[in-house]
Design an enzyme around this catalytic site. Structure first.
Site, PDB file in Angstrom:
ATOM      1  N   SER A   1       0.756  -1.311  -0.125  1.00 53.18           N
ATOM      2  CA  SER A   1      -0.123   0.017  -0.044  1.00 53.18           C
ATOM      3  C   SER A   1       0.697   1.225   0.077  1.00 53.18           C
ATOM      4  CB  SER A   1      -0.886   0.006   1.346  1.00 53.18           C
ATOM      5  OG  SER A   1      -0.209  -0.065   2.575  1.00 53.18           O
TER       6      SER A   1
ATOM      7  N   THR B   1      -2.256  -8.498   3.808  1.00 48.64           N
ATOM      8  CA  THR B   1      -2.126  -8.503   2.367  1.00 48.64           C
ATOM      9  C   THR B   1      -1.846  -6.807   2.012  1.00 48.64           C
ATOM     10  OG1 THR B   1      -4.607  -7.510   2.352  1.00 48.64           O
ATOM     11  CG2 THR B   1      -3.919 -10.055   1.962  1.00 48.64           C
ATOM     12  N   CYS B   2      -1.818  -5.820   2.805  1.00 47.28           N
ATOM     13  CA  CYS B   2      -1.669  -4.447   2.567  1.00 47.28           C
ATOM     14  C   CYS B   2       0.131  -4.613   2.557  1.00 47.28           C
ATOM     15  CB  CYS B   2      -2.053  -3.459   3.727  1.00 47.28           C
ATOM     16  SG  CYS B   2      -3.796  -3.236   3.754  1.00 47.28           S
ATOM     17  N   PHE B   3       0.455  -5.205   3.379  1.00 47.64           N
ATOM     18  CA  PHE B   3       1.935  -5.270   3.422  1.00 47.64           C
ATOM     19  C   PHE B   3       2.726  -6.280   3.076  1.00 47.64           C
ATOM     20  CE2 PHE B   3      -0.168  -3.094   7.059  1.00 47.64           C
ATOM     21  CZ  PHE B   3      -0.029  -1.769   6.645  1.00 47.64           C
TER      22      PHE B   3
END
Length: 530
Positions: free
Chosen positions: A474, A496-498
């Site tokens: 992100s 999932t962002c990282f």
């Protein structure tokens, strides 16, 4: 005296009548004074409605005339191309027709081909889940879908279609630099039944006969063009810069719903033709196409900050906090705000430690569905022109990604080389969990590796040509991370962002294998799950 009174009585009556008449006139004048602004307001409202209707009609007429001009330009280009003898599609050149199997059933409920090879039906495939690899199951389901589609849009449940070998060619002629508009205009006039005809594509100004290669090229070029910013249909995911999600304000394009229906039709046609699209959507898009439930984790690809707020709400105790939250949300409508209840009597229900998970799920579901529901409805409508949605219900969102875009080729050496370890893990012989992890990955087929990559990053796609070195999160470039936690009683988790896999320090290879597999298939990236 009596005579005098009698003489004056008519005068009294006349005076009374005059007073009554004056009062009536005054009342009528007052009523007219009150009604006049009402009539003016009604007239103004009717005039405004008529003006808006005329403007809308003029706008529609302009768009219609523009489409006619575009269609005329395209027709002229096609005719010029035909006159120059560029288009040459002999009627006998057709892709090999699929084999139509006789409905001979084996004892296991499958089908048997004339050669005696068993072709299982979907129930038989589901029964084999625990006995075959993920890759084998997916390939069997994919082949089952293609076989069903060869019988008709709904798998032959209604009146069956003609075999493809007996159907006429569906000829598409497009300009390469106008492939989206040209294709859209031509598909708009094609009936649902004709969509099942085999495609034959020609690019204006290019010499070539379509034996299948030109059609595949058309699918590739068209699928990239749908992300063109000028159409305002899709925007990059909030989690990376190589997967796309539907744009919430795509309505700035007055034809956006027609375009989404067209895109759904192209997806269905590609599934029917067995061709792949060069389209990389977020996992949320695939779930919404299948009309599957969404979770708050799907918010990670839409709004990272909002997703972090939801995570904070779940990870912190709310006792003693006055957040003034209720089961309602403010909905903006052209500058005005309307309070919408997330459940019955939601305005009166305060968010507490006990009900916060329900609140998060309802809020995320409302946010993820409400803002783009018309676009997804149009997309599914277009898809249903070619493929009955019931046939796709046997696939999950990860398998649908593979059906539409194909399986990636995952290089485990590149993956391992570009992985970062945190909280005590390292890629050394002394770190047994990481050693077991890569041993497990090496033993998996491509489909299972893709499942793990989808679990951790949200997609099985790897940036090309950078590979795992080009993975993004992100906030920009973000390598694949494996983070150690000491509690070996919990399941692995994913941020999932990282691009983070939260991997407990398990004691045995079997524990790692069983728990990681369970997490991938059953948890759906759920935080706090043990």
């Amino acid at each position: 005296m009596v005579g005098l009174l009698l003489e004056h009585r008519p005068l009294f009556a006349a005076g009374s009548s005059s007073s009554s008449s004056s009062s009536s006139s005054s009342s009528s004048s007052s009523l007219a004074h009150v009604l006049q602004p009402v009539f003016l307001l009604a007239w103004a409202w009717m005039s405004t409605v008529m003006m808006v209707s005329v403007l809308a009609l003029c706008s529609w007429h302009r768009r219609r005339m523009q489409r006619r001009r575009e269609a005329a330009d395209l027709a002229a280009a096609i005719q010029l191309s035909i006159n120059d003898h560029i288009v040459s599609i002999p009627p006998g050149i057709l892709p090999a027709p699929p084999v139509r199997l006789e409905s001979l059933h084996s004892s296991r409920g499958g089908r048997v081909s004339p050669a005696g090879i068993e072709v299982p039906n979907i129930k038989s495939i589901e029964d084999l889940k625990d006995h075959l690899s993920i890759g084998s199951i997916f390939r069997m389901k994919r082949d089952w879908l293609r076989r069903e589609l060869s019988k008709g849009r709904d798998g032959g449940k209604a009146e069956p279609s003609l075999p493809r070998s007996e159907r006429r060619l569906l000829q598409i002629v497009v300009r390469r630099d106008h492939v989206f508009q040209d294709s859209y205009l031509q598909f708009a006039s094609i009936s649902d039944d004709d969509l099942r005809n085999p495609l034959s594509v020609h690019f204006v100004g290019e010499v070539g006969r379509d034996d299948g290669g030109v059609t595949r090229d058309w699918y590739s070029v068209l699928s990239k063009e749908i992300f063109n910013p000028q159409y305002a249909l899709f925007t990059l995911s909030a989690a990376d810069d190589y997967t796309f999600q539907i744009k919430q304000n795509s309505g700035v394009n007055p034809d956006h719903l027609d375009f989404f229906q067209f895109i759904g039709t192209i997806v269905g046609k590609a599934l029917l033709d067995g061709c792949l699209l060069d389209a990389h959507f977020t996992r949320l898009v695939y779930k919404r196409i299948l009309d599957k439930p969404v979770t708050y984790h799907d918010m990670a690809s839409v709004d990272v900050q909002f997703y972090k707020s939801l995570c904070w709400l779940l990870e912190n105790k709310l006792e003693g906090m006055d957040l003034s939250l209720t089961f309602s949300v403010d909905k903006e409508n052209f500058g005005a705000y309307e309070e919408v209840e997330l459940k019955e009597k939601g305005k009166e229900m305060v968010v507490t430690e006990q009900n916060k998970r329900e609140y998060v799920d309802l809020l995320a579901s409302w946010r993820l569905k409400e803002s783009v529901e018309p676009q997804f409805q149009a997309l599914r409508t277009g898809l249903a022109r070619v493929v009955d949605p019931i046939l796709l219900q046997h696939f999950d969102e990860n398998e649908l990604e593979w059906l539409i875009g194909g399986l990636p080729t995952i290089d485990t050496a590149d993956w391992r080389k570009n992985t970062v370890y945190k909280a005590g893990y390292s890629d050394t012989s002394e770190c047994h969990v990481i050693r077991w992890f890569w041993q497990l990955i090496e033993s998996w087929d491509q489909e299972m590796r893709a499942r793990l990559l989808q679990f951790v990053t949200g997609t099985s796609k790897v940036p090309f040509p950078e590979g795992f070195k080009g993975l993004r999160g992100s906030e920009g470039l973000r390598s694949f991370h494996i983070v150690r936690v000491s509690d070996s009683t919990r399941l692995p988790q994913a941020h999932t962002c990282f691009n983070e896999l939260i991997l407990p320090d398990y004691d045995t290879y079997e524990e790692l294998h069983n728990n990681l597999t369970t997490a991938i298939f059953e948890t759906g990236n759920q935080f706090q799950l043990r």
